[in-house]
Design a protein around this motif. Sequence first.
Motif, PDB file in Angstrom:
ATOM      1  N   SER A 137       0.826  -1.204   0.000  1.00 18.75           N
ATOM      2  CA  SER A 137       0.000   0.000   0.000  1.00 18.75           C
ATOM      3  C   SER A 137       0.861   1.255   0.000  1.00 18.75           C
ATOM      4  CB  SER A 137      -0.920  -0.005   1.225  1.00 18.75           C
ATOM      5  OG  SER A 137      -1.595   1.217   1.353  1.00 18.75           O
ATOM      6  N   ILE A 138       1.931   1.250   0.787  1.00 18.57           N
ATOM      7  CA  ILE A 138       2.832   2.413   0.848  1.00 18.57           C
ATOM      8  C   ILE A 138       3.524   2.627  -0.494  1.00 18.57           C
ATOM      9  CG2 ILE A 138       4.986   3.247   1.878  1.00 18.57           C
ATOM     10  CD1 ILE A 138       4.008   1.943   4.525  1.00 18.57           C
ATOM     11  N   VAL A 139       3.982   1.557  -1.094  1.00 18.54           N
ATOM     12  CA  VAL A 139       4.635   1.664  -2.400  1.00 18.54           C
ATOM     13  C   VAL A 139       3.656   2.218  -3.436  1.00 18.54           C
ATOM     14  CG1 VAL A 139       5.589   0.302  -4.303  1.00 18.54           C
ATOM     15  CG2 VAL A 139       6.395  -0.076  -1.973  1.00 18.54           C
ATOM     16  N   GLU A 140       2.417   1.785  -3.370  1.00 20.04           N
ATOM     17  CA  GLU A 140       1.413   2.292  -4.306  1.00 20.04           C
ATOM     18  C   GLU A 140       1.251   3.801  -4.167  1.00 20.04           C
ATOM     19  OE1 GLU A 140      -3.157   1.292  -5.652  1.00 20.04           O
ATOM     20  OE2 GLU A 140      -2.636   1.163  -3.533  1.00 20.04           O
ATOM     21  N   GLN A 141       1.139   4.288  -2.934  1.00 20.59           N
ATOM     22  CA  GLN A 141       0.966   5.727  -2.715  1.00 20.59           C
ATOM     23  C   GLN A 141       2.193   6.517  -3.178  1.00 20.59           C
ATOM     24  OE1 GLN A 141      -1.004   6.639   1.276  1.00 20.59           O
ATOM     25  NE2 GLN A 141      -0.532   4.477   1.494  1.00 20.59           N
ATOM     26  N   VAL A 142       3.382   6.009  -2.857  1.00 23.21           N
ATOM     27  CA  VAL A 142       4.609   6.680  -3.297  1.00 23.21           C
ATOM     28  C   VAL A 142       4.664   6.717  -4.821  1.00 23.21           C
ATOM     29  CG1 VAL A 142       7.134   6.520  -3.327  1.00 23.21           C
ATOM     30  CG2 VAL A 142       5.884   6.143  -1.189  1.00 23.21           C
ATOM     31  N   SER A 143       4.229   5.634  -5.455  1.00 27.53           N
ATOM     32  CA  SER A 143       4.247   5.574  -6.918  1.00 27.53           C
ATOM     33  C   SER A 143       3.265   6.568  -7.523  1.00 27.53           C
ATOM     34  CB  SER A 143       3.900   4.152  -7.380  1.00 27.53           C
ATOM     35  OG  SER A 143       4.838   3.217  -6.892  1.00 27.53           O
ATOM     36  N   VAL A 144       2.083   6.690  -6.923  1.00 32.21           N
ATOM     37  CA  VAL A 144       1.095   7.659  -7.407  1.00 32.21           C
ATOM     38  C   VAL A 144       1.691   9.065  -7.376  1.00 32.21           C
ATOM     39  CG1 VAL A 144      -1.093   8.791  -6.861  1.00 32.21           C
ATOM     40  CG2 VAL A 144      -0.949   6.304  -6.854  1.00 32.21           C
ATOM     41  N   LEU A 145       2.329   9.421  -6.262  1.00 32.75           N
ATOM     42  CA  LEU A 145       2.926  10.754  -6.136  1.00 32.75           C
ATOM     43  C   LEU A 145       4.102  10.933  -7.089  1.00 32.75           C
ATOM     44  CD1 LEU A 145       2.776  11.080  -2.236  1.00 32.75           C
ATOM     45  CD2 LEU A 145       1.289  12.191  -3.906  1.00 32.75           C
ATOM     46  N   GLN A 146       4.907   9.893  -7.252  1.00 34.99           N
ATOM     47  CA  GLN A 146       6.036   9.958  -8.185  1.00 34.99           C
ATOM     48  C   GLN A 146       5.528  10.182  -9.616  1.00 34.99           C
ATOM     49  OE1 GLN A 146       9.220   9.847  -7.361  1.00 34.99           O
ATOM     50  NE2 GLN A 146      10.332   9.393  -9.246  1.00 34.99           N
ATOM     51  N   ASN A 147       4.481   9.509  -9.982  1.00 27.03           N
ATOM     52  CA  ASN A 147       3.934   9.636 -11.327  1.00 27.03           C
ATOM     53  C   ASN A 147       3.161  10.930 -11.533  1.00 27.03           C
ATOM     54  OD1 ASN A 147       4.949   7.235 -12.476  1.00 27.03           O
ATOM     55  ND2 ASN A 147       3.340   6.034 -11.491  1.00 27.03           N
ATOM     56  N   GLN A 148       2.944  11.674 -10.451  1.00 26.20           N
ATOM     57  CA  GLN A 148       2.362  13.016 -10.579  1.00 26.20           C
ATOM     58  C   GLN A 148       3.431  14.054 -10.912  1.00 26.20           C
ATOM     59  OE1 GLN A 148       0.346  13.801  -6.900  1.00 26.20           O
ATOM     60  NE2 GLN A 148      -1.446  12.549  -7.418  1.00 26.20           N
ATOM     61  N   GLY A 149       4.686  13.630 -10.899  1.00 30.60           N
ATOM     62  CA  GLY A 149       5.770  14.553 -11.185  1.00 30.60           C
ATOM     63  C   GLY A 149       6.539  14.986  -9.962  1.00 30.60           C
ATOM     64  N   ARG A 150       6.281  14.356  -8.817  1.00 34.20           N
ATOM     65  CA  ARG A 150       7.029  14.693  -7.599  1.00 34.20           C
ATOM     66  C   ARG A 150       8.298  13.843  -7.531  1.00 34.20           C
ATOM     67  NH1 ARG A 150       2.880  17.447  -4.589  1.00 34.20           N
ATOM     68  NH2 ARG A 150       0.821  16.740  -5.283  1.00 34.20           N
ATOM     69  N   GLU A 151       9.203  14.217  -6.647  1.00 38.75           N
ATOM     70  CA  GLU A 151      10.449  13.490  -6.449  1.00 38.75           C
ATOM     71  C   GLU A 151      10.397  12.830  -5.073  1.00 38.75           C
ATOM     72  OE1 GLU A 151      13.283  16.449  -9.136  1.00 38.75           O
ATOM     73  OE2 GLU A 151      13.296  16.611  -6.947  1.00 38.75           O
ATOM     74  N   MET A 152      10.234  11.517  -5.058  1.00 36.93           N
ATOM     75  CA  MET A 152      10.019  10.772  -3.826  1.00 36.93           C
ATOM     76  C   MET A 152      11.288  10.043  -3.398  1.00 36.93           C
ATOM     77  SD  MET A 152       6.861  11.560  -3.365  1.00 36.93           S
ATOM     78  CE  MET A 152       6.529  10.517  -1.932  1.00 36.93           C
ATOM     79  N   MET A 153      11.522  10.041  -2.078  1.00 34.06           N
ATOM     80  CA  MET A 153      12.624   9.280  -1.492  1.00 34.06           C
ATOM     81  C   MET A 153      12.090   8.522  -0.287  1.00 34.06           C
ATOM     82  SD  MET A 153      15.836  11.974  -1.658  1.00 34.06           S
ATOM     83  CE  MET A 153      14.872  13.455  -1.312  1.00 34.06           C
ATOM     84  N   LEU A 154      12.583   7.301  -0.083  1.00 39.38           N
ATOM     85  CA  LEU A 154      12.185   6.478   1.055  1.00 39.38           C
ATOM     86  C   LEU A 154      13.366   6.284   1.997  1.00 39.38           C
ATOM     87  CD1 LEU A 154      10.004   3.492  -0.261  1.00 39.38           C
ATOM     88  CD2 LEU A 154       9.273   5.427   1.118  1.00 39.38           C
TER      89      LEU A 154
END
Length: 795
Positions: free
Chosen positions: A97-114
Amino acid sequence: MLSQVYRSGFQTFNQHLLPWVRSTAVSRSHRVQPSAISHVRSWSNIPFITVPLSRTHGKSFAHRSELKHAKRIVVKLGSAVVTRGDECGLALGRLASIVEQVSVLQNQGREMMLVTSGAVAFGKQRLRHEILLSQSVRQALHSGQNQLKEMAIPVLEARACAAAGQSGLMALYEAMFTQYSICAAQILVTNLDFHDEQKRRNLNGTLHELLRMNIVPIVNTNDAVVPPAEPNSDLQGVNVISVKDNDSLAARLAVEMKTDLLIVLSDVEGLFDSPPGSDDAKLIDIFYPGDQQSVTFGTKSRVGMGGMEAKVKAALWALQGGTSVVIANGTHPKVSGHVITDIVEGKKVGTFFSEVKPAGPTIEQQGEMARSGGRMLATLEPEQRAEIIHHLADLLMDQRDEILLANKKDLEEAEGRLAAPLLKRLSLSTSKLNSLAIGLRQIAASSQDSVGRILRRTRIAKNLELEQVTVPIGVLLVIFESRPDCLPQVAALAIASGNGLLLKGGKEASHSNRFLHLLTQEALSIHGVKEAVQLVNTREEVEDLCRLDKMIDLIIPRGSSQLVRDIQKAAKGIPVMGHSEGICHMYVDSEASVDKVTRLVRDSKCEYPAACNALETLLIHRDLLRTPLFDQIIDMLRVEQVKIHAGPKFASYLTFSPSEVKSLRTEYGDLELCIEVVDSVQEAIDHIHKYGSSHTDVIVTENEKTAEFFLQHVDSACVFWNASTRFSDGYRFGLGAEVGISTSRIHARGPVGLEGLLTTKWLLRGQDHVVSDFSEHGNLKYLHENLPVPQRNTN
């Protein structure tokens, strides 16, 4: 087979976990398909050091609503989030679930780091199996299954667990992110990588290059080489690497990378003013630097050593470096599936760290003030509450020039932004203020015996008497659009009924609302209950207000049908009084009076078409088609410039018909009207029940029997005979004013005035009575005698 499986982290993952991950990712309803991504970022030719951000970094966001603008985000996953409840192995469903949310935000054009924990737990799971399988299998088989269960597991050293678990953990993340066409990269760091300048520059460059290539960096402390932690029993038999290490790592990484937002996920909802679980513990919505002195920290989470105190220190350090921080629960099954995206959308989740203190009280503080002020208001004498309302009516008259000046500012700012019907609602005038003052005085007169009125008296037994009396509901939240005249109306009703009140008006009426609220508080001050009515001026979203179930007892929306539907959807555990639509019908019977019909239709449709009690569907008996009466109705509508939509049956009678209606269940809110043909009064009733909204429905006829049949059989809040739908109004009903019109079937229905804002409680007065005295062998018997109730003062 098991021995082979656990000798390779990647083989373990591919054979046993990857199929599960794939099925989980595919089955989730919010999966982002690569083809559906609307914002695909291209690689930049600009050197990675100067990659432009969506905002200038250096200062953290002041309000939650600004978090939606966050470009670069670090998500820190604590050990309690990543590990299973048995503390051996990973919580795979939660991670997916967490990976899905991070992926949604990444695909919106944001820069995600874990920044993630979990290597120790994953390694422990692998090593436990390895140790079991390494022992003498023959001895275990010879001795029986019971001895196998009782075989002792030696103490596992944390660094060894980390070394065994890192590859499997990264393989898991890689496979999960692949489902969303996202590449992930692992970076292991130690404190030296931040303290050594050359290593720090190398780390910075690597991270920037990964972000430039649209890769999600997954960062963790290199637990295989860090100094050993102090022994503890968090994971049975394992020395756990302190969570505090990853908290500080996340904060350092966020500041180093000039991150806009740091999200710290743990196993608690956020920061509390006392240890979570204690009776008085309250979640802190916004935490400011310097507030830590007033907070008592409890024990740490079930895994890790840092605890909330370490998280707060790390969060304040990141905040000082210009990064906004939210600490939230990443383990709760009801919220973990959307906690990250909710935070980025600015929803009230967890604790938000801010350097900017609001000028006024928080919404929680306003709710508490409304609660205590309402209770004081309820204890006043009826004459005192009436005096407050009379004083407010006088202020409306005395200060009308200032009120109209404030309203003029709102109108000037709204010009060109609001539609004409909304501008009309926004506008105040001398006549409107006069009507307001009259309505307030009516409320004051009717409030004399509202609170504390005895509804029922019963003698249970000798010297044991029961009373049912009226009491306020508690704290009301009234959300209204455009209409500033709503504020004094609702305030007067709340004062008369002894309720605390939170008011949330539209920003288009901010100047008018602010001045009218000042007048309301001035009136309340004459009896020391100024804080009973609060105007919410903070940047709270309506959806966040609807979640305050511990301080709000009833929500009353006043505005568009869309507003009402949104509030009904958002309210969690709080009753909503109102109606989502005002689809009002008028049935013209075959025995209708020619003189009455056109007057009633004109008034119902044209007097104020934007009102919720305006006519939307006209049902005409078939026998009236092609009669002078029908022609008069059509001619009048044409003169009034009403656009006609033909229902299916009406259209079938016409050679050249108006545009056929798209839906018979439509609230136009404008000079538009649906006309449909019916064969009988019963068919009209059936149509109303199928397509109406249970608001207000009318019959026009001279046949009393037909009229009474209609009145008794139509199941709506208001049903009229030979009267305009526009009479469905608290002021016109003699209620003084209304907080709204309710189409619900519980508590209050129709125009809701003073009576609809009251509930009841039971008062029992006895003399040492106990239930055992009324048992089979007791010496007392129930009487249950009805006693006379004091007559209500109706003057």
